[in-house]
Design a protein around this motif. Sequence first.
Motif: not given
Length: 173
Positions: A66, A73, A75-77, A88-89, A91-92, A170
Amino acid sequence: MEGAYDVKQVCMWLAAVALMLAGCAAPPAGGGAQGYPPDFAMIFTVEHDAAEAEAGADPLARPAQHLVLPDRTLRVALGPGATHDYYPQVTARLTPAQMRELYRLVRAGELLEPVDESVELEPGVVPGVDPGALRYRLSITVHGYRREYVTTPEQRPGAVLVLQRLVALRGGR
Protein backbone atom coordinates in the motif's frame (compact mmCIF):
# COMPACT_ATOMS: atom_id res chain seq x y z
CA MET A 1 39.27 46.01 18.70
CA GLU A 2 35.88 47.36 19.67
CA GLY A 3 32.84 45.55 18.18
CA ALA A 4 34.94 42.60 16.99
CA TYR A 5 33.89 39.07 17.91
CA ASP A 6 36.11 36.15 18.66
CA VAL A 7 35.69 33.51 15.91
CA LYS A 8 35.61 30.74 18.49
CA GLN A 9 32.77 32.44 20.40
CA VAL A 10 30.76 32.99 17.22
CA CYS A 11 31.17 29.32 16.20
CA MET A 12 30.09 28.12 19.63
CA TRP A 13 27.07 30.44 19.58
CA LEU A 14 26.05 29.21 16.09
CA ALA A 15 26.44 25.58 17.18
CA ALA A 16 24.23 26.21 20.23
CA VAL A 17 21.55 27.85 18.07
CA ALA A 18 21.69 24.96 15.59
CA LEU A 19 21.21 22.45 18.40
CA MET A 20 18.25 24.38 19.78
CA LEU A 21 16.64 24.58 16.35
CA ALA A 22 17.25 20.90 15.60
CA GLY A 23 15.35 19.83 18.71
CA CYS A 24 14.45 16.20 19.12
CA ALA A 25 14.92 13.51 16.45
CA ALA A 26 11.22 12.62 16.54
CA PRO A 27 8.82 14.38 14.19
CA PRO A 28 6.56 17.16 15.43
CA ALA A 29 3.22 15.95 16.77
CA GLY A 30 0.96 18.36 14.91
CA GLY A 31 -0.28 18.02 11.39
CA GLY A 32 -0.62 20.69 8.77
CA ALA A 33 -3.57 23.01 8.29
CA GLN A 34 -5.56 20.09 6.83
CA GLY A 35 -4.98 17.95 9.96
CA TYR A 36 -2.03 15.94 8.66
CA PRO A 37 1.46 16.96 7.52
CA PRO A 38 1.67 17.98 3.85
CA ASP A 39 4.44 15.43 3.24
CA PHE A 40 2.66 12.53 5.00
CA ALA A 41 3.43 9.39 3.01
CA MET A 42 3.50 5.70 3.82
CA ILE A 43 4.53 2.42 2.26
CA PHE A 44 2.97 -0.50 4.11
CA THR A 45 4.00 -3.89 2.73
CA VAL A 46 2.55 -7.14 4.04
CA GLU A 47 4.95 -10.05 3.58
CA HIS A 48 3.64 -13.53 4.22
CA ASP A 49 4.91 -16.51 2.27
CA ALA A 50 2.15 -18.92 3.33
CA ALA A 51 -0.81 -16.61 2.63
CA GLU A 52 -0.84 -16.94 -1.15
CA ALA A 53 -1.05 -20.74 -0.96
CA GLU A 54 -4.31 -20.53 1.00
CA ALA A 55 -7.50 -20.12 -1.02
CA GLY A 56 -9.42 -17.05 0.13
CA ALA A 57 -6.54 -15.78 2.27
CA ASP A 58 -7.35 -13.32 5.04
CA PRO A 59 -7.00 -9.81 3.51
CA LEU A 60 -4.92 -8.79 6.54
CA ALA A 61 -2.41 -11.60 5.86
CA ARG A 62 -2.37 -11.44 2.07
CA PRO A 63 0.89 -10.22 0.53
CA ALA A 64 0.22 -6.61 -0.42
CA GLN A 65 1.81 -3.24 -0.83
CA HIS A 66 0.00 0.00 0.00
CA LEU A 67 1.43 3.37 -1.01
CA VAL A 68 -0.20 6.45 0.47
CA LEU A 69 1.24 9.53 -1.22
CA PRO A 70 1.12 13.20 -0.16
CA ASP A 71 -1.19 13.97 -3.10
CA ARG A 72 -3.76 11.64 -1.41
CA THR A 73 -3.23 8.87 -3.94
CA LEU A 74 -3.56 5.29 -2.73
CA ARG A 75 -1.69 2.74 -4.83
CA VAL A 76 -2.11 -0.96 -4.04
CA ALA A 77 -0.55 -4.17 -5.34
CA LEU A 78 -1.74 -7.60 -4.20
CA GLY A 79 -0.11 -11.02 -4.45
CA PRO A 80 3.44 -12.36 -4.66
CA GLY A 81 4.76 -9.47 -6.79
CA ALA A 82 3.73 -6.92 -4.17
CA THR A 83 7.21 -6.17 -2.86
CA HIS A 84 8.36 -3.05 -1.03
CA ASP A 85 10.08 -1.63 -4.14
CA TYR A 86 7.21 -2.16 -6.61
CA TYR A 87 5.23 0.89 -7.82
CA PRO A 88 1.58 -0.19 -8.19
CA GLN A 89 -1.29 1.40 -10.12
CA VAL A 90 -3.58 4.02 -8.60
CA THR A 91 -6.37 2.35 -6.61
CA ALA A 92 -8.13 5.35 -5.09
CA ARG A 93 -7.97 9.06 -4.37
CA LEU A 94 -8.28 9.60 -0.64
CA THR A 95 -10.27 12.41 0.88
CA PRO A 96 -8.65 14.79 3.37
CA ALA A 97 -10.70 13.07 6.09
CA GLN A 98 -9.27 9.66 5.11
CA MET A 99 -5.73 11.07 5.17
CA ARG A 100 -6.38 12.57 8.62
CA GLU A 101 -7.65 9.22 9.85
CA LEU A 102 -4.59 7.35 8.54
CA TYR A 103 -2.27 9.94 10.09
CA ARG A 104 -4.16 9.70 13.40
CA LEU A 105 -3.84 5.89 13.35
CA VAL A 106 -0.09 6.13 12.63
CA ARG A 107 0.41 8.54 15.54
CA ALA A 108 -1.88 6.62 17.94
CA GLY A 109 -0.19 3.34 17.04
CA GLU A 110 3.23 4.88 17.79
CA LEU A 111 4.45 3.82 14.35
CA LEU A 112 6.79 6.81 14.15
CA GLU A 113 8.52 5.98 17.42
CA PRO A 114 12.15 4.85 17.15
CA VAL A 115 12.83 1.13 16.91
CA ASP A 116 15.79 -0.63 18.50
CA GLU A 117 18.64 0.29 16.20
CA SER A 118 21.19 -1.75 18.14
CA VAL A 119 20.09 -4.85 16.24
CA GLU A 120 21.61 -5.24 12.78
CA LEU A 121 19.17 -7.11 10.56
CA GLU A 122 19.16 -8.45 7.08
CA PRO A 123 16.44 -6.81 5.00
CA GLY A 124 13.06 -8.29 5.88
CA VAL A 125 14.32 -10.23 8.90
CA VAL A 126 12.59 -9.85 12.25
CA PRO A 127 14.44 -11.35 15.26
CA GLY A 128 12.76 -14.50 16.57
CA VAL A 129 10.26 -14.68 13.69
CA ASP A 130 10.29 -17.33 10.97
CA PRO A 131 11.21 -15.68 7.63
CA GLY A 132 7.99 -17.06 6.06
CA ALA A 133 5.79 -15.71 8.86
CA LEU A 134 3.53 -12.68 8.61
CA ARG A 135 5.52 -9.46 8.86
CA TYR A 136 5.04 -5.80 7.98
CA ARG A 137 7.59 -3.59 6.26
CA LEU A 138 6.82 0.07 6.91
CA SER A 139 8.23 3.31 5.59
CA ILE A 140 6.46 6.38 6.95
CA THR A 141 7.37 10.00 6.20
CA VAL A 142 6.14 12.93 8.30
CA HIS A 143 7.62 16.46 8.46
CA GLY A 144 10.69 15.36 6.47
CA TYR A 145 11.34 12.55 8.96
CA ARG A 146 11.31 8.96 7.68
CA ARG A 147 11.00 5.86 9.83
CA GLU A 148 11.60 2.49 8.13
CA TYR A 149 11.46 -0.92 9.76
CA VAL A 150 10.15 -4.47 9.60
CA THR A 151 7.85 -5.69 12.36
CA THR A 152 5.07 -8.15 13.15
CA PRO A 153 1.46 -7.67 14.25
CA GLU A 154 2.46 -8.83 17.74
CA GLN A 155 5.33 -6.34 18.02
CA ARG A 156 3.36 -3.35 16.70
CA PRO A 157 -0.41 -3.84 17.29
CA GLY A 158 -1.03 -0.29 16.07
CA ALA A 159 0.12 -1.39 12.62
CA VAL A 160 -2.80 -3.85 12.46
CA LEU A 161 -5.27 -0.96 12.84
CA VAL A 162 -3.58 0.96 10.03
CA LEU A 163 -3.64 -2.14 7.84
CA GLN A 164 -7.33 -2.73 8.57
CA ARG A 165 -8.07 0.79 7.38
CA LEU A 166 -5.91 0.38 4.27
CA VAL A 167 -7.71 -2.88 3.41
CA ALA A 168 -11.05 -1.08 3.77
CA LEU A 169 -9.83 1.77 1.54
CA ARG A 170 -8.74 -0.70 -1.13
CA GLY A 171 -12.20 -2.27 -1.15
CA GLY A 172 -11.72 -5.08 1.39
CA ARG A 173 -10.11 -7.51 -1.01
